[in-house]
Design an enzyme around this catalytic site. Structure first.
Site, PDB file in Angstrom:
ATOM      1  N   LYS A 193     -54.883  -2.474   1.236  1.00 21.05           N
ATOM      2  CA  LYS A 193     -54.558  -3.878   1.512  1.00 21.05           C
ATOM      3  C   LYS A 193     -55.355  -4.792   0.574  1.00 21.05           C
ATOM      4  O   LYS A 193     -56.174  -4.323  -0.201  1.00 21.05           O
ATOM      5  CB  LYS A 193     -54.807  -4.200   2.987  1.00 21.05           C
TER       6      LYS A 193
HETATM    7  C1  PLP Z   1     -50.818  -1.751   6.903  1.00 20.66           C
HETATM    8  C2  PLP Z   1     -49.976  -2.446   7.888  1.00 20.66           C
HETATM    9  C3  PLP Z   1     -50.285  -2.454   9.251  1.00 20.66           C
HETATM   10  C4  PLP Z   1     -51.368  -1.600   9.844  1.00 20.66           C
HETATM   11  O1  PLP Z   1     -52.608  -1.821   9.352  1.00 20.66           O
HETATM   12  P1  PLP Z   1     -53.776  -0.810   9.799  1.00 20.66           P
HETATM   13  O2  PLP Z   1     -55.007  -1.582   9.516  1.00 20.66           O
HETATM   14  O3  PLP Z   1     -53.634   0.389   8.925  1.00 20.66           O
HETATM   15  O4  PLP Z   1     -53.581  -0.493  11.209  1.00 20.66           O
HETATM   16  C5  PLP Z   1     -49.519  -3.195  10.106  1.00 20.66           C
HETATM   17  N1  PLP Z   1     -48.463  -3.891   9.668  1.00 20.66           N
HETATM   18  C6  PLP Z   1     -48.122  -3.906   8.366  1.00 20.66           C
HETATM   19  C7  PLP Z   1     -46.943  -4.725   7.943  1.00 20.66           C
HETATM   20  C8  PLP Z   1     -48.838  -3.162   7.441  1.00 20.66           C
HETATM   21  O5  PLP Z   1     -48.459  -3.138   6.168  1.00 20.66           O
END
Ligand code: PLP
Length: 654
Positions: A193
């Site tokens: 992210k």
């Molecule tokens: C990555 C992601 C999540 C989950 O994030 P985590 O921190 O891995 O739980 C939720 N929604 C979207 C759209 C994502 O891309």
């Protein structure tokens, strides 16, 4: 060998889809935390929460073990439970849907806007019921969802707004930071992210009650406030106020997060620069539609998602990705829409056509590499490779650049396949100097390619079809006569069965078969035949098993309605459901056999085992057949045709 030298050349350009940016400062901070003795939730988490809350301007920022955990806690605090419905965009990651299910509620999947790929607020409005409790917009790719209509909808129906902002740091909608708009916002610090703590998440809210509930529930439902109030008890005292979760963040993660957050703007500037470089580099490539960005937002650029103009290409998205991979470029697809996943299909009965924009987008989208470490030369290499793949796989009739052009604000208007239906502005007449834009069925000629040269091969194929079908009819005429007599003797009605199918250029024609059902059977019941069908005559069973009923299609081939090899012609009802796909397939004549027909030659038996054969056919078999037929159309050659004919004849024998 050519192959090895190409491979060596490509290795120099290896570009992964993602690579994290972890600096020395982050590494030292984590080591320092290990030395401090605070391994789990402690001062670093508090410091990270405070910095994050300040960064987005939210009153409460609560660190969690992941964004998924944050979303789950948000739904719990919002009081979502069994019997409730929650509006969730279908074009999202697994998390957004699964947390609703974990609350015992139903995720009601909402279609996307075909340009931004964000949740379509109009579709959300149509799907509100008395049971709807919350709406969960996802800021797809980092571009804020259109929040005004979402907030309006929420106000009108008393819904909680829980934003999945896993892609959206830093992002703004108008002058508001994402993190301050809805009731709750959830961020992700997963490895790939925009900033990372390895695994981790953050929940922001301005609602004191929600914050309090989340604070308790993220750590076993434990409250220490009681201890503050009743100081008679020692510091060992706690009370459980709910069946909570283990969703807390560790100080090691927070130590990483503090430094990453400080670099958030630096990272963002790099992403923004890459997005602009892609935009500029791809501006003249009509086959590749660059992301649509709204004017009133700051886009976090977690993803850079292009949409292929499939009606201008001879290859599909999957093949396109293969070619990018062969060039050493890592890409991805965000996402196969939730409603098309087996779990959602089987549990809630979603069908592909329930969210047609997301379904159509799915077949066109590719996420390109975008991260701070990506160098300009690497971006340029991706652009050059895209241009090369397009040049090598473009349909001859669509060389013309056909954009409706910018509006002077630097944005280009994407014209994805078939998106112009509701937007007269996008279907504007081509400007002077631009060649008209044929689309869909109008690009009705198969294109030239290294493997399948245009007209000469098509002429050869047609000549082959005429000669072989004429010869076949001649040789088989005694059999035809015998079958005709048998049909007449064993049941009332005509010898042949004519049915309208959709042919080349989406034009209807009538397919000819020997009649195998009782007269008028096709007017009663379903379109697909499955297993033991009471409408089939005893002779019909025999003719079908031997595939003799298909032989009169030689007449269709001779007439030019069909070819020996090509995608199976379908009835209009089914073509309507996958219109865009068939528009791409039916640039060629439909055929008696192809890859799809071979694989599904025992189709009737497969369907015979289904409780609802027509649905199984439409939702499972047909998409597979379309995919296989696309492979055939993309790779068609005389040689492949001959192999397929031979394979079909061999299969008939056993
Ligand atoms: C990555 C992601 C999540 C989950 O994030 P985590 O921190 O891995 O739980 C939720 N929604 C979207 C759209 C994502 O891309």
């Amino acid at each position: 060998m050519l192959k090895t030298s190409t491979a060596v050349a490509l290795r120099q350009h290896e570009i992964p889809f993602f690579a994290p940016s972890i600096g020395e400062a982050e590494i030292e901070a984590v080591v320092e935390t290990l030395r401090s003795g605070w391994l789990t939730t402690g001062p670093k988490v508090r410091q990270f929460e405070e910095a994050f809350g300040r960064r987005v301007g939210a009153r409460h920022a609560l660190a969690t073990s992941s964004a998924t955990a944050a979303l789950h806690l948000a739904l719990e605090a919002a009081g979502v439970g069994p019997g409730d419905e929650v509006l969730v965009p279908t074009l999202t990651f697994a998390s957004t849907g699964e947390v609703v299910v974990h609350r015992g509620a139903k995720p009601v999947l909402v279609d996307c806007n075909p340009q931004t790929l964000n949740m379509d607020p109009d579709d959300a409005r149509r799907k509100v019921t008395r049971r709807t409790k919350a709406v969960m917009p996802v800021h797809y790719g980092g571009q804020p969802c259109d929040m005004d209509p979402v907030l309006d909808l929420a106000r009108r129906h008393g819904l909680k707004v829980i934003e999945d902002a896993a892609h959206a740091l830093p992002a703004r909608y108008g002058d508001q930071h994402i993190g301050t708009i809805g009731d709750v916002t959830c961020f992700s610090f997963y490895a790939n992210k925009t900033i990372t703590t390895g695994e981790g998440g953050m929940l922001t809210t301005n609602d004191d009650q929600i914050a309090e509930r989340v604070r308790i529930m993220r750590l076993h439902g434990i409250s220490k406030d009681a201890w503050k109030r009743f100081s008679a008890e020692g510091s060992w005292y706690y009370e459980i106020h709910g069946a909570g979760y283990k969703y807390n963040m560790t100080d090691m993660q927070a130590a990483l997060g503090i430094h990453q957050l400080a670099r958030c703007d630096e990272f963002w500037a790099a992403r923004q620069r890459i997005a602009e470089r892609y935009d500029a580099g791809l501006a003249d490539l009509a086959e590749v539609v660059t992301p649509w960005t709204e004017l009133n937002v700051q886009h976090a650029w977690h993803l850079y998602v292009i949409q292929l103009q499939l009606d201008r290409l001879r290859i599909d998205r999957n093949r396109f990705i293969e070619l990018l991979n062969q060039a050493g470029i890592g890409v991805s697809v965000h996402y196969l829409p939730l409603h098309m996943h087996p779990y959602y299909r089987d549990t809630f009965g979603y069908r592909p056509q329930d969210s047609p924009n997301a379904r159509d987008a799915y077949y066109r989208i590719i996420s390109l590499p975008i991260y701070p470490k990506l160098a300009d030369e690497q971006v340029d290499f991706v652009v050059e490779t895209l241009a090369r793949i397009v040049a090598e796989n473009r349909k001859v009739n669509s060389i013309a650049v056909c954009r409706t052009g910018g509006d002077g604000d630097g944005r280009r208007k994407p014209v994805p396949n078939g998106l112009d239906r509701n937007d007269p502005g996008l279907a504007a007449a081509p400007a002077a100097g631009e060649v008209g834009c044929a689309r869909g069925a109008e690009v009705a000629e198969p294109a030239a390619s290294p493997r399948m040269p245009g007209l000469p091969v098509r002429a050869t194929k047609r000549t082959f079809d005429i000669m072989m079908s004429a010869a076949g009819l001649l040789v088989l005429s005694p059999l035809f006569a015998a079958v005709a007599v048998l049909i007449k003797l064993t049941s009332r009605g005509p010898v042949f069965f004519l049915q309208e199918r959709v042919g080349r250029g989406m034009r209807p024609f009538r397919i000819i078969k020997f009649r195998t059902m009782i007269q008028g059977a096709h007017k009663m019941g379903r379109l697909v035949t499955a297993g033991k069908d009471p409408r089939i005559t005893p002779l019909g069973y025999f003719l079908r098993r031997m595939k003799i009923d298909e032989l009169p299609q030689l007449i269709n081939v001779l007439k030019g309605d069909m070819s020996f090899v090509g995608p199976r012609p379908e009835v209009a009802k089914f073509v309507e459901l996958y219109r865009e796909d068939f528009a791409q397939l039916l640039v060629v004549r439909p055929g008696i056999t192809d890859l799809a027909s071979l694989k599904y030659r025992h189709e009737a038996d497969i369907l015979g085992r289904s409780a609802d054969p027509e649905r199984t056919y439409v939702e499972r078999v047909l998409p597979e057949k379309i995919a296989l037929s696309k492979q055939y159309v993309a790779r068609a050659s005389l040689w492949l045709d001959l192999k397929l004919i031979l394979a079909t004849l061999l299969r008939l024998v056993y």
